[in-house]
Each structure stands twice: as C-alpha cells, then as structure tokens.
Scaffold this motif. Structure first.
Motif, PDB file in Angstrom:
ATOM      1  N   VAL C 399       7.710  13.276  -3.027  1.00  0.00           N
ATOM      2  CA  VAL C 399       7.309  11.982  -3.431  1.00  0.00           C
ATOM      3  C   VAL C 399       6.490  11.112  -2.701  1.00  0.00           C
ATOM      4  O   VAL C 399       6.672  11.058  -1.368  1.00  0.00           O
ATOM      5  N   ARG C 400       5.164  10.971  -3.365  1.00  0.00           N
ATOM      6  CA  ARG C 400       4.170  10.211  -2.467  1.00  0.00           C
ATOM      7  C   ARG C 400       4.601   8.818  -2.661  1.00  0.00           C
ATOM      8  O   ARG C 400       4.287   8.106  -3.819  1.00  0.00           O
ATOM      9  N   ALA C 401       5.107   8.054  -1.616  1.00  0.00           N
ATOM     10  CA  ALA C 401       5.635   6.719  -1.722  1.00  0.00           C
ATOM     11  C   ALA C 401       4.847   5.747  -1.361  1.00  0.00           C
ATOM     12  O   ALA C 401       4.114   5.897  -0.203  1.00  0.00           O
ATOM     13  N   PRO C 402       4.281   5.114  -2.210  1.00  0.00           N
ATOM     14  CA  PRO C 402       3.269   4.027  -1.758  1.00  0.00           C
ATOM     15  C   PRO C 402       3.678   2.956  -0.484  1.00  0.00           C
ATOM     16  O   PRO C 402       2.816   2.758   0.154  1.00  0.00           O
ATOM     17  N   SER C 403       5.020   2.610  -0.572  1.00  0.00           N
ATOM     18  CA  SER C 403       5.387   1.692   0.622  1.00  0.00           C
ATOM     19  C   SER C 403       5.201   2.705   1.988  1.00  0.00           C
ATOM     20  O   SER C 403       4.923   2.216   2.900  1.00  0.00           O
ATOM     21  N   PHE C 404       5.429   4.128   1.700  1.00  0.00           N
ATOM     22  CA  PHE C 404       5.318   4.665   2.960  1.00  0.00           C
ATOM     23  C   PHE C 404       3.807   4.700   3.697  1.00  0.00           C
ATOM     24  O   PHE C 404       3.789   4.629   4.857  1.00  0.00           O
ATOM     25  N   VAL C 405       2.922   4.923   2.797  1.00  0.00           N
ATOM     26  CA  VAL C 405       1.581   4.813   3.158  1.00  0.00           C
ATOM     27  C   VAL C 405       1.037   3.444   3.584  1.00  0.00           C
ATOM     28  O   VAL C 405       0.485   3.060   4.576  1.00  0.00           O
ATOM     29  N   ASN C 406       1.467   2.644   2.538  1.00  0.00           N
ATOM     30  CA  ASN C 406       1.211   1.237   2.873  1.00  0.00           C
ATOM     31  C   ASN C 406       1.485   0.456   4.328  1.00  0.00           C
ATOM     32  O   ASN C 406       0.970  -0.377   4.954  1.00  0.00           O
ATOM     33  N   LEU C 407       2.620   0.824   4.740  1.00  0.00           N
ATOM     34  CA  LEU C 407       3.380   0.625   6.021  1.00  0.00           C
ATOM     35  C   LEU C 407       2.290   0.896   7.168  1.00  0.00           C
ATOM     36  O   LEU C 407       2.232  -0.069   8.153  1.00  0.00           O
ATOM     37  N   GLN C 408       1.415   1.808   6.991  1.00  0.00           N
ATOM     38  CA  GLN C 408       0.303   2.176   8.091  1.00  0.00           C
ATOM     39  C   GLN C 408      -0.674   0.814   8.202  1.00  0.00           C
ATOM     40  O   GLN C 408      -1.205   0.969   9.115  1.00  0.00           O
ATOM     41  N   THR C 409      -0.461   0.051   7.137  1.00  0.00           N
ATOM     42  CA  THR C 409      -1.571  -1.054   7.450  1.00  0.00           C
ATOM     43  C   THR C 409      -0.920  -2.074   8.185  1.00  0.00           C
ATOM     44  O   THR C 409      -1.811  -2.849   8.776  1.00  0.00           O
ATOM     45  N   LEU C 410       0.342  -2.260   8.530  1.00  0.00           N
ATOM     46  CA  LEU C 410       1.160  -3.256   9.160  1.00  0.00           C
ATOM     47  C   LEU C 410       0.438  -3.556  10.366  1.00  0.00           C
ATOM     48  O   LEU C 410      -0.119  -4.816  10.815  1.00  0.00           O
ATOM     49  N   PRO C 411       0.271  -2.615  11.470  1.00  0.00           N
ATOM     50  CA  PRO C 411      -0.429  -2.831  12.798  1.00  0.00           C
ATOM     51  C   PRO C 411      -1.711  -3.539  12.691  1.00  0.00           C
ATOM     52  O   PRO C 411      -2.139  -4.294  13.551  1.00  0.00           O
ATOM     53  N   HIS C 412      -2.474  -3.232  11.933  1.00  0.00           N
ATOM     54  CA  HIS C 412      -3.945  -3.875  11.569  1.00  0.00           C
ATOM     55  C   HIS C 412      -3.805  -5.100  10.979  1.00  0.00           C
ATOM     56  O   HIS C 412      -4.543  -5.863  11.374  1.00  0.00           O
ATOM     57  N   LEU C 413      -2.883  -5.465  10.056  1.00  0.00           N
ATOM     58  CA  LEU C 413      -2.821  -6.539   9.463  1.00  0.00           C
ATOM     59  C   LEU C 413      -2.043  -7.693  10.436  1.00  0.00           C
ATOM     60  O   LEU C 413      -2.672  -8.897  10.503  1.00  0.00           O
ATOM     61  N   MET C 414      -1.306  -7.183  11.354  1.00  0.00           N
ATOM     62  CA  MET C 414      -0.782  -8.016  12.335  1.00  0.00           C
ATOM     63  C   MET C 414      -1.394  -8.315  13.341  1.00  0.00           C
ATOM     64  O   MET C 414      -1.412  -9.340  14.488  1.00  0.00           O
ATOM     65  N   GLU C 415      -2.459  -7.569  13.850  1.00  0.00           N
ATOM     66  CA  GLU C 415      -3.280  -7.459  15.068  1.00  0.00           C
ATOM     67  C   GLU C 415      -3.862  -9.041  15.517  1.00  0.00           C
ATOM     68  O   GLU C 415      -4.633  -9.578  14.438  1.00  0.00           O
ATOM     69  N   ASN C 416      -3.676  -9.339  16.700  1.00  0.00           N
ATOM     70  CA  ASN C 416      -4.096 -10.622  17.117  1.00  0.00           C
ATOM     71  C   ASN C 416      -3.635 -11.866  16.133  1.00  0.00           C
ATOM     72  O   ASN C 416      -4.014 -12.928  16.249  1.00  0.00           O
ATOM     73  N   GLY C 417      -2.641 -11.480  15.406  1.00  0.00           N
ATOM     74  CA  GLY C 417      -1.970 -12.840  14.761  1.00  0.00           C
ATOM     75  C   GLY C 417      -1.051 -13.416  15.403  1.00  0.00           C
ATOM     76  O   GLY C 417      -0.367 -12.852  16.696  1.00  0.00           O
ATOM     77  N   LEU C 418       0.060 -14.372  14.842  1.00  0.00           N
ATOM     78  CA  LEU C 418       1.115 -15.019  15.572  1.00  0.00           C
ATOM     79  C   LEU C 418       2.365 -14.220  15.193  1.00  0.00           C
ATOM     80  O   LEU C 418       2.372 -13.349  14.048  1.00  0.00           O
ATOM     81  N   LEU C 419       3.455 -14.343  16.007  1.00  0.00           N
ATOM     82  CA  LEU C 419       4.639 -13.640  15.604  1.00  0.00           C
ATOM     83  C   LEU C 419       5.334 -14.343  14.149  1.00  0.00           C
ATOM     84  O   LEU C 419       5.766 -13.391  13.397  1.00  0.00           O
ATOM     85  N   ALA C 420       4.899 -15.457  14.293  1.00  0.00           N
ATOM     86  CA  ALA C 420       5.651 -15.969  12.907  1.00  0.00           C
ATOM     87  C   ALA C 420       4.724 -15.501  11.668  1.00  0.00           C
ATOM     88  O   ALA C 420       5.317 -15.396  10.227  1.00  0.00           O
ATOM     89  N   ASP C 421       3.651 -15.191  11.907  1.00  0.00           N
ATOM     90  CA  ASP C 421       2.687 -14.645  10.928  1.00  0.00           C
ATOM     91  C   ASP C 421       3.171 -13.159  10.514  1.00  0.00           C
ATOM     92  O   ASP C 421       2.843 -12.699   9.376  1.00  0.00           O
ATOM     93  N   ALA C 422       3.747 -12.569  11.496  1.00  0.00           N
ATOM     94  CA  ALA C 422       4.038 -11.119  11.210  1.00  0.00           C
ATOM     95  C   ALA C 422       4.978 -10.925  10.166  1.00  0.00           C
ATOM     96  O   ALA C 422       4.968 -10.184   9.194  1.00  0.00           O
ATOM     97  N   VAL C 423       6.004 -12.243   9.909  1.00  0.00           N
ATOM     98  CA  VAL C 423       6.902 -12.161   8.908  1.00  0.00           C
ATOM     99  C   VAL C 423       6.214 -12.246   7.546  1.00  0.00           C
ATOM    100  O   VAL C 423       6.637 -11.604   6.629  1.00  0.00           O
ATOM    101  N   ALA C 424       5.209 -13.223   7.608  1.00  0.00           N
ATOM    102  CA  ALA C 424       4.433 -13.288   6.244  1.00  0.00           C
ATOM    103  C   ALA C 424       3.952 -11.946   6.036  1.00  0.00           C
ATOM    104  O   ALA C 424       3.595 -11.481   4.714  1.00  0.00           O
ATOM    105  N   VAL C 425       3.155 -11.393   6.920  1.00  0.00           N
ATOM    106  CA  VAL C 425       2.489  -9.945   6.610  1.00  0.00           C
ATOM    107  C   VAL C 425       3.676  -8.992   6.342  1.00  0.00           C
ATOM    108  O   VAL C 425       3.238  -8.338   5.124  1.00  0.00           O
ATOM    109  N   ILE C 426       4.610  -8.797   6.997  1.00  0.00           N
ATOM    110  CA  ILE C 426       5.575  -7.707   6.348  1.00  0.00           C
ATOM    111  C   ILE C 426       6.038  -7.964   4.815  1.00  0.00           C
ATOM    112  O   ILE C 426       5.855  -7.224   3.946  1.00  0.00           O
TER     113      ILE C 426
END
Lengths: 196, 175, 438
Positions: C399-426
């Motif tokens: 199964v090609r699970a979209p969440s599995f692949v989409n999760l790879q964007t997390l480090p890039h979305l969070m980069e140089n953001g605040l910890l509180a924003d990490a929750v919004a990003v997840i």
C-alpha cells in the motif's frame, strides 16, 4: 434547639447550632468513601494508538460525553492520570513505551484494554503485534469489538467503576502482591525466524 | 475497470515477440499499465532518463520478493532475480503513469534515488527494513518501521509470519 | 483569499513547477541524520559538538498532539527548531505480511484498518487493483455507491481534521463541533455498512450490501444541516485573527519541493499545484460529476486548513449529485467466480451452498500479473500494488500510503520555525499513523 424567624423571607427556620449536626451525619467506612470518590473522577491518560483512539475521542466528544462521569479530562501526562485506556494495537516497538508510561502513572491505577487488538492481538497474529497488552501491563477490563463503539467503551468504564467501588481490584491486588507486579515477558514472534 | 484505472495512458503497442523499447528499456503492458524492465546496472540511468522525460514525482517505491514464484511476465532480455524494486512514477504534464521493475539479486546493493527524487528516502528505508535490500549512497540507511535491533527482514518469503498459535485455556490461574 | 479558486478543467497543468527544490535535495541540512543512540549520547554530553545553545529534544511517541504515535527528534536552538527527524514504526502492524496470507476477499478486512480516519478509501483502492487484475466490469450502481460513500468518508475525515486541528491549536470547542458533525455521518455508515469504522464494505466485485431504505432522506437532511455549520466554522476560525495569526506563514512549502518529496493531496494543492486524481486521472464515475479542485497559493498551514474545509463543501456537492443520479441496478457484479450467491439461494440449493462455502474458504483465483491502482484519499494519493501468482492469495500486497510519504515534508516544514508552530505543522500534514506504519 431553637426556632428562629428569618427576617428576609419571613419563614421560621430551624437552627440548632452545633448540636444540630448530629442529625446530618452520614457514617461510612473510609474505604467506601475513597473508592466512591476514586470511581467518580477517573482521569484517563491519552494513549490512543490506532483505530480505537478515534472511537475513544468520540466517546469524549459531545454526543457520548464522558464528562458525565467526571472523565472528560484526558491527561497528557501519565503522572496526572489514573486510568490508561490502551486504544489500539500494541506493536513490538511500542510495548516498552507503553510499559514506561504505565510505570510513570501514580498508584492506584487501572487499565482498560480497548478493542480486540489490544486484548488479544486480534486479526494481526504476526511478528509485529504484541498478542495482548496483558503481557505488558495488568489489565482490569477488556472491551471487545473492532473497534468497540462508544457504548462498549462506556460499558467497560462502568464495569471498572463497579469494580473500583466494590474494592474488588484492591482485594485481588493484595492477594497477588501488588498490581504492577507483572512480569514483562514478550512473546516477540521471533522464534520461528528463518533468515535466508 | 481497467479503462478507468489507468486513464490517459500513453498508447503503447501490445507486447509482441520483438521486444518493444520505451526510454531505451524493454516495455510490457500489465493490465493496461505501462511497465519498464531493467536490472541493477541500468536502474539509475533509466530513472535519470525518466526524470529528464518529465516524470517529476516518484509516487511509490517498494520491494517484492519472488522467492518460490514462477516468473512469466518478464521480457526475454531481462534475467529474473529473487528481488524486485518497483517504482511508480507520475508525469503530471501528460497525466500519465509509468512503472519500473528492476531485478535485484540477493545481497546486491541498489543505487539510491535520493539525489534525483529525495522523496524516495523513506520508501528506500522501508524496502531495506522489510527486504534487506541496501541502497548505495542513501543518506540514512537504517531501519524505519521495525526496532533498530530487530533480526531479519519481515517481508521476505522465508521469514515466518510469526503467528502464535491460539489456545483456549481453562480457568485462569494466578492473575 | 487563498481558497476556492476554480482550477483549470481542461488545460494540462503547467510543466514548469513553481519554486526551487534545492532545499529538500540537501543531504545534510534538512534532516537530522542521527540514530537514536547518537542523539541520546549528544543530549547527555554537555560539551557536545553541536554547541552549548543547541539541544536535542524528543517529542512523542505518546504526545497529545502527535496524532497517535508519531515521534519526533528535534534539534532546538532556544525555541527554534533547526533540524528534525520523524521516527515512525510504533504502530507497525505487519499488515502487508498478513495481507499475503489472506484471500482477495478477506484482503479488504485487513487494509481497511490502515487509514482509520478514511477506511473506505483503502478498501476502494484494494478492490480496484483486484478488479483490474480480474478485468472485471462493475455495475453502474456499485460504482456510484462507492463514489458516494467515499465522498462521505472524505467529509468525515476532513471533519476529524477540523476537530483535531482545532484541538491542537487550543480551539478546543472546535473539537466538539467537528465531532458533532461527524457523529451522524458515522451513524449513517453504521446503517449502511454495519460498523462505524473499519467497514469492509467495498469489496472486489462491488459493495457488500445495497443502500438501506430511506438513505436519500437521511443524507439530504444531514447535508442541509451541515451546510450552515460550515459557515459557523468560517466565523469561528477562518476569519478569526488569532486563528489566522497562528497558521498563516507557518510551515511553508513550494510546489517543486512537494513534487520532489512525493507529497500529494492537500499539501501539494496548498502549494498551488492543481493535481487531484479525481479530475486528472478519473476513476469510478468522477468524470460524470461536477466539482472543483481546491487550490491554495501560499503553501502554508492556513492554506491546508482552508483547502480541507472547502473540500468538505465540494464533497457535499458530489454527494448531492450522487443522490440525484444514483442509477438503479445491481450493487455487485454477478460474476459467479467472485461474488457469492444471494443469501436466499443458499437455503434452497446445495450448489449455492457449496459455492458460497468455497468462495469464503478458498477465495477466488486471480490471474497472474501485477497491478497498481490509485485513488485520491483525503490525504493524497493512496495506491495499492498487488502481485498475483494465480492463486487466491497475493504474492505481494503493498500500500502506497499518502501519510507515509507526506511525513517526509515535516522536517522541511518545521525548519527554522518555533516549537509551538511544530504542533500546527504536524496537525496540518494530518498524518494517520495506522497508514504510515501499516
């Protein structure tokens, strides 16, 4: 004993002062009171794992409203929680984490195993899933279903309330030498490995 | 349903005794879907050609273990091996899909696609975790799903499913 | 406004993708390349090589806002997230291995438990892949029932997103509202499929049961009730300054990065790419219904929120069209090889009983070959790849699970953001861990 007229309402009221207290006493065993209060404010730890977590959230939301039983506060910190609802399948990788969180909870603590995956591994009888969370932590109530509906979970919670009030759990724990004294013996499914 | 599943597929001639080539690789059609075949040597080059041809996204990469399974759907020039790396790609401009099946022998390492498609990072780690196919030059070749200390590769055909026989006991003893 | 732009319907998308993907191509900076052991050693050592002001903290796997059992390793400098690494596998269930033991008819029972917020989509993708291998024709009514049910499921999934997104960001009342709207939908699912979740309703050959009497009235009543409530969401959140402040400009990604990382679904659409399999590679009968593809323009968390909110509206449009156009006919293919005989026949005919028994014990045989089928799930492209050796169980079910692949964007979305924003990003990536770990 004295009758006084209340100036505001004009009614005659009974005021015995301190002597009146003897008519308003309720006597009970401390254990019963403690059990009663414990059962009425169980705070669950958020331990949503899989599908069942969605139904657990549904139980907490408006329609089923677990707040009616003093349980709406899902605590994120295990140290503030009394009840762990293991909602979902427990993998071999998650089992040590689960045990850590259980150990961090304060006594007295209870565990509901929600759903067949947590109770027995369910349909996933394979290398990855712990076949029953009772191999890792002691379980008080099992809720069947895949996933159990909110009604089933509520029933499991009532069952737990009853057991807490009756002190059944404490008695059993006293016989066994403590609730947390369960050996962690993982059957990790690696016995039949043939690496080629 | 085959017409609705893979719509607007590039028309590819049906497989014939003479091997068809697409992007310089033998091509077959599997239930209306275009499949390119290659081996470990040609794998990286083929993906580079596909990247240049507009296939901008690797949508999926997975391993397959064919141990104990007869292979009938490979072109004659492709030597069947135990493992296969299957890569599905999308060309957004042409709205077409293509699939690459690369034959990988046991204990052979495969070049990583990370520099072409960084999105394959997790998928290659999964293939490594589940099949033990290692990828050369991958930034972080470690287990992704199983615990780091796990033995064996679960999705290999010679790895047991790990089923524990269910027995119904009598009255429970202690606890 | 960043939302509800009509996407081009006939023109091919541009080939030149917006943005530059070099950030995600970097091998060192974006993702933390440390094993758990190394990270542990680093955070213990006060004179570590990262410097005094940086530290590594661990978030999850039991954390209220990681949507289940996601674990993140974050490298922090003060409140700023520098690098991060998602660690997954805490819900690894071995479903792909179990799927090799189950027959094609039983397979749906297995795959439906992957994405538990939208279980019908996995069933659909699995069924489409099997039907492709069988080269089967599905009755029109079954196709439309599938389409209607999956669109309802998309609504349920997005409502769940609304609820959890609100809860993660502190708008706890939103959680109650999201569940209020979701509950009647689950009750409708229970009426149709017998279960609130994990339905096993869409099966190879059609669906498990016909729609119950009075389904139109139920749905129309529900849709009429939900529509004004979505307006309430707009008042409560979309236009609200705190909400916008919290989400706008948080977790920005561009189109080229999305494509390089394999991201699909609302994440890709938030970056301005109008790519929706329902329109671009139509399956079922999506070419016969009218709907818009919602596209964002800034690629931030707010766009992802707004896209999902408006996709609920589009799904409601599709459901209304399904109610109108629902064809009559059979709800499953009358293919002796695949579908069991009707229940009434089993009481009368010995052959039917044997036939029924054989289908459910041995399963049906599927021709040799391999096939990939993809559907647009609420989280992106959900694909099922099946390899068959001609027996009644697959050789490989991936199964090609979209969440599995989409999760790879997390480090890039969070980069140089605040910890509180990490929750919004997840929260805005909306991963379902059952599908990530399988």
């Amino acid at each position: 004993m004295g009758l006084f007229k209340d100036e505001d309402t004009g009614r005659t009221v009974l005021d015995d002062g301190i002597a009146g207290i003897e008519h308003n006493f309720l006597t009970a065993r401390v254990e019963d009171l403690v059990n009663w209060s414990r059962a009425r404010s169980l705070w669950p730890a958020t331990f949503g794992l899989a599908c069942c977590a969605i139904e657990m959230m549904a139980t907490g939301a408006g329609h089923y409203d677990m707040a009616r039983y003093g349980m709406e506060v899902f605590r994120a910190s295990p140290r503030q929680a009394d009840l762990m609802i293991v909602a979902g399948r427990v993998s071999q990788k998650m089992a040590p984490v689960l045990r850590t969180i259980y150990d961090q909870m304060m006594e007295p603590k209870w565990v509901i195993s929600m759903g067949v995956c947590a109770s027995s591994g369910g349909m996933f009888n394979n290398y990855a899933i712990v076949q029953g969370v009772d191999q890792v932590v002691p379980v008080d109530v099992y809720a069947p279903g895949c996933p159990p509906g909110p009604e089933t979970l509520l029933h499991a919670i009532f069952t737990l309330h009853d057991s807490i009030e009756n002190g059944e759990l404490l008695r059993r724990r006293a016989e066994n030498g403590g609730g947390a004294g369960i050996e962690v013996a993982q059957r990790d499914g690696q016995t039949a490995v043939a690496i080629g | 349903m085959s017409d609705t599943e893979t719509p607007e597929e590039e028309p590819v001639e049906a497989a014939s005794p003479v091997e068809e080539l697409l992007h310089d690789a033998p091509v077959t059609t599997s239930f209306g879907q275009t499949v390119l075949h290659t081996d470990v040597e040609g794998y990286a080059d083929l993906l580079a050609r596909l990247h240049a041809a507009g296939f901008a996204q690797v949508i999926d990469l997975c391993g397959v273990d064919y141990l104990g399974t007869d292979r009938t759907d490979l072109p004659a020039s492709i030597q069947p091996e135990r493992f296969e790396i299957v890569v599905n790609l999308i060309n957004h401009a042409e709205r077409s899909r293509i699939r690459v099946r690369a034959q990988v022998a046991d204990d052979v390492d495969v070049p990583s696609l990370f520099d072409l498609y960084p999105g394959t990072e997790a998928m290659e780690r999964e293939a490594f975790d589940m099949f033990g196919i290692a990828f050369i030059d991958h930034p972080d070749m470690s287990r992704i799903l199983m615990p780091e200390t796990w033995n064996g590769y679960p999705l290999r055909k010679d790895y047991d499913i790990g089923r524990i026989p269910v027995q119904f006991k009598g009255a429970p003893g202690q606890r | 406004m960043t939302i509800a732009e009509d996407a081009p319907t006939t023109d091919a998308p541009d080939t030149g993708f917006v943005g530059d993907a070099s950030r995600v191509m970097s091998r060192d900076n974006a993702v933390l390349r440390l094993s758990e052991a190394e990270a542990g050693a680093l955070s213990l050592d006060p004179e570590d090589e990262l410097g005094e002001s940086k530290m590594i903290i661990n978030m999850g796997p039991s954390h209220p806002s990681t949507h289940g059992v996601l674990r993140l390793m974050l490298e922090m400098e003060g409140e700023t997230v520098l690098r991060s690494k998602p660690i997954i596998g805490y819900l690894h269930t071995g479903m792909e291995k179990t799927g090799e033991q189950l027959t094609y008819l039983q397979g749906c029972t297995n795959v439906t438990r992957m994405d538990y917020a939208s279980p019908l989509f996995t069933e659909l993708a699995f069924s489409l892949a099997v039907e492709n291998l069988l080269e089967m024709e599905i009755p029109e009514r079954a196709t439309w029932i599938r389409m209607m049910m999956t669109e309802l499921n998309r609504m349920a999934s997005h409502l769940l997103f609304m609820a959890t997104n609100g809860m993660d960001l502190g708008a706890v009342s939103m959680m109650i509202y999201g569940w209020r709207e979701r509950e009647p939908l689950l009750r409708f699912f229970e009426k149709v499929t017998g279960l609130r979740m994990n339905h096993n309703y869409i099966r190879p050959g059609g669906v498990a049961a016909d729609l119950p009497d009075g389904w139109q009235e139920d749905l129309i009543e529900y849709l009429d009730a939900v529509e004004p409530r979505l307006e309430e969401y707009d008042i409560l959140m979309t236009g609200q300054p705190i909400w916008r402040e919290r989400l706008q400009g948080v977790g920005v990604i561009n189109e080229a990065e999305c494509l390089a990382l394999g991201a699909t679904g609302p994440i890709l659409r938030s970056a301005g790419s109008s790519w929706d399999l329902r329109r671009d590679m139509p399956y079922l009968a999506y070419d016969e219904v009218d709907f818009d593809v919602i596209v964002g323009s800034y690629g931030d968390s707010f766009d992802r929120y707004a896209i999902r909110l408006n996709e609920i509206r589009e799904s409601m449009r599709i459901v209304r069209q399904c109610i109108e156009k629902m064809p009559s006919g059979d709800y499953r293919a009358q293919n002796k090889k695949v579908t069991p005989p009707p229940r009434a026949r089993i009481d009368e005919s010995m052959e039917a009983l044997i036939h029924h028994f054989k289908i459910f014990t041995e399963g049906f045989k599927v021709p040799v070959g391999e096939s990939y089928a993809a559907v647009e799930s609420p989280r992106g492209e959900l694909g099922v790849y099946i390899v068959s050796d001609g027996s009644s169980t697959p050789v490989r079910m991936h199964v090609r699970a979209p969440s599995f692949v989409n999760l790879q964007t997390l480090p890039h979305l969070m980069e140089n953001g605040l910890l509180a924003d990490a929750v919004a990003v997840i929260s805005s990536v909306d991963p379902i861990m059952g599908e990530v770990d399988r």
